[in-house]
Scaffold this active site. Structure first.
Site, PDB file in Angstrom:
ATOM      1  N   ASP A   1       0.981  -1.301   0.023  1.00  0.00           N
ATOM      2  CA  ASP A   1       0.060   0.048   0.206  1.00  0.00           C
ATOM      3  C   ASP A   1       0.713   1.123   0.187  1.00  0.00           C
ATOM      4  O   ASP A   1       0.384   2.350  -0.267  1.00  0.00           O
ATOM      5  CB  ASP A   1      -1.059   0.079   1.180  1.00  0.00           C
ATOM      6  N   SER A   2       2.273   1.067  -0.176  1.00  0.00           N
ATOM      7  CA  SER A   2       3.210   2.115  -0.232  1.00  0.00           C
ATOM      8  C   SER A   2       2.716   2.706  -1.625  1.00  0.00           C
ATOM      9  O   SER A   2       3.248   3.992  -1.917  1.00  0.00           O
ATOM     10  CB  SER A   2       4.540   1.824  -0.182  1.00  0.00           C
TER      11      SER A   2
ATOM     12  N   GLU B   1       8.985  -4.942  10.393  1.00  0.00           N
ATOM     13  CA  GLU B   1       9.269  -3.643   9.946  1.00  0.00           C
ATOM     14  C   GLU B   1      10.091  -2.728  10.918  1.00  0.00           C
ATOM     15  O   GLU B   1       9.314  -2.496  12.029  1.00  0.00           O
ATOM     16  CB  GLU B   1       8.341  -2.705   9.161  1.00  0.00           C
TER      17      GLU B   1
HETATM   18  O1  KIV Z   1       3.523  -1.103   1.730  1.00  0.00           O
HETATM   19  C1  KIV Z   1       4.781  -1.501   1.699  1.00  0.00           C
HETATM   20  O2  KIV Z   1       5.418  -1.330   0.755  1.00  0.00           O
HETATM   21  C2  KIV Z   1       5.100  -2.417   2.615  1.00  0.00           C
HETATM   22  C3  KIV Z   1       6.632  -2.795   2.646  1.00  0.00           C
HETATM   23  C4  KIV Z   1       7.514  -1.796   3.056  1.00  0.00           C
HETATM   24  C5  KIV Z   1       6.935  -3.776   3.671  1.00  0.00           C
HETATM   25  O3  KIV Z   1       4.416  -2.772   3.721  1.00  0.00           O
END
Ligand code: KIV
Length: 305
Positions: free
Chosen positions: A66-67, A203
């Protein structure tokens, strides 16, 4: 354009031979990697072109994180991104991936409401091409994980810094710095494993806590900012390639400065267009000369020699 050096050619060959082994990584293979002491390499992707490149490499899991909300849509954090948007990113990546497992983040609000809602949203992601889904949270989320796994949907957990909620509490520091915090992480990790998750992201967890968690679980831990002992590592592709500039976490290793390369290329393109260098004859499409002559005749434009 620069010619490939011998290292580049070797990488290209490896990618081509890897591309031929077009079979998807299974959950069992991901779990077995830990047993066999093979580290897992995980990268995020959100679009077809990037996922196609990543899928050619020896990447085990492509995470449609969700990044995407921040990296692709410019949101200030991961909370605003919704199911409609995640489904689009999921479809784009699914169209590209033939080998890596695709894990898709369930966006904030898509699994907090009720177990029924969690299930229907996870099914939407699976129908859009996800091989598995990821949810953030510890023991409090284990009933959701259990419900999904019971229906055959593989789930990846995510503890430590949880971007969807930790930032609301200003928890920006690493988790597991104190005995209490490390014990809570271990407790949550075990609850997630017991609920049936096939792997778990850690994380920004201290290296010491990450090591104990990794040694106490049979499912693989995938670290981001959690030291080298985890069973695998994940990075945001746009961070490691030096494209996304809004955040520069210390734990990211920048393998490329694409931002600068792109900016330079765009500037060169703009100059060449303005000065008439681009397009040149090699970029042009020509009419057959006979067709052209007849065309000129039709238009009454033939210049008599
Ligand atoms: O949303 C994301 O990219 C993530 C990773 C950083 C683990 O959850």
């Amino acid at each position: 354009m620069k010619a490939l050096d011998s290292y580049g050619l070797e990488v290209l060959k490896l990618m081509q031979s890897h591309r031929n082994q077009s079979r998807k990584k299974t959950v069992a293979e991901i779990v077995d990697a830990k047993k066999n002491g093979v580290k897992l390499a995980v990268l995020t992707a959100y679009d077809f072109s990037m996922a196609s490149i990543i899928d050619m490499s020896e990447i085990d899991i492509i995470l449609v994180g969700d990044s995407a909300g921040m990296v692709m849509l410019g949101y200030p954090n991961t909370r605003p991104v919704n199911m409609v948007e995640m489904l689009l990113f999921c479809k784009a990546v699914a169209n590209a991936s033939s080998k890596a497992m695709i894990t898709v983040d369930m966006p904030f609000g898509s699994y907090q409401n009720s177990i029924d809602k969690t299930i229907s949203n996870a099914i939407k992601l699976i129908k859009a091409g996800a091989d598995s889904v990821k949810v953030e949270g510890g023991e409090e989320i284990s009933s959701r994980i259990e419900a999904l796994v019971e229906l055959g949907i593989p789930v990846m957990g995510h503890i430590g810094y949880k971007p969807q909620t930790s930032s609301m509490w200003n928890f920006t520091k690493a988790a597991g710095k104190t005995k209490e915090s490390a014990l809570k992480l271990l407790h949550d990790a075990k609850a997630i494993e017991k609920a049936g998750a096939f792997s778990i992201v850690l994380e920004m967890v201290t290296t010491e806590a990450a090591e104990i968690i990794t040694k106490n679980l049979s499912i693989p831990t995938i670290g981001i900012g959690s030291g080298p002992i985890c069973d695998g590592q994940v990075l945001v592709s746009y961070d490691m390639l030096g494209i996304y500039q809004n955040m520069k976490p210390r734990f990211v290793k920048k393998y490329l400065d694409l931002n600068q390369l792109i900016a330079e290329s765009v500037q060169t393109y703009s100059r060449e267009v303005k000065s008439g260098i681009f397009p040149s004859n090699e970029n042009a499409i020509h009419m057959d000369s006979k067709e052209y002559e007849e065309f000129l005749d039709e238009c009454g434009l033939r210049v008599s020699k």
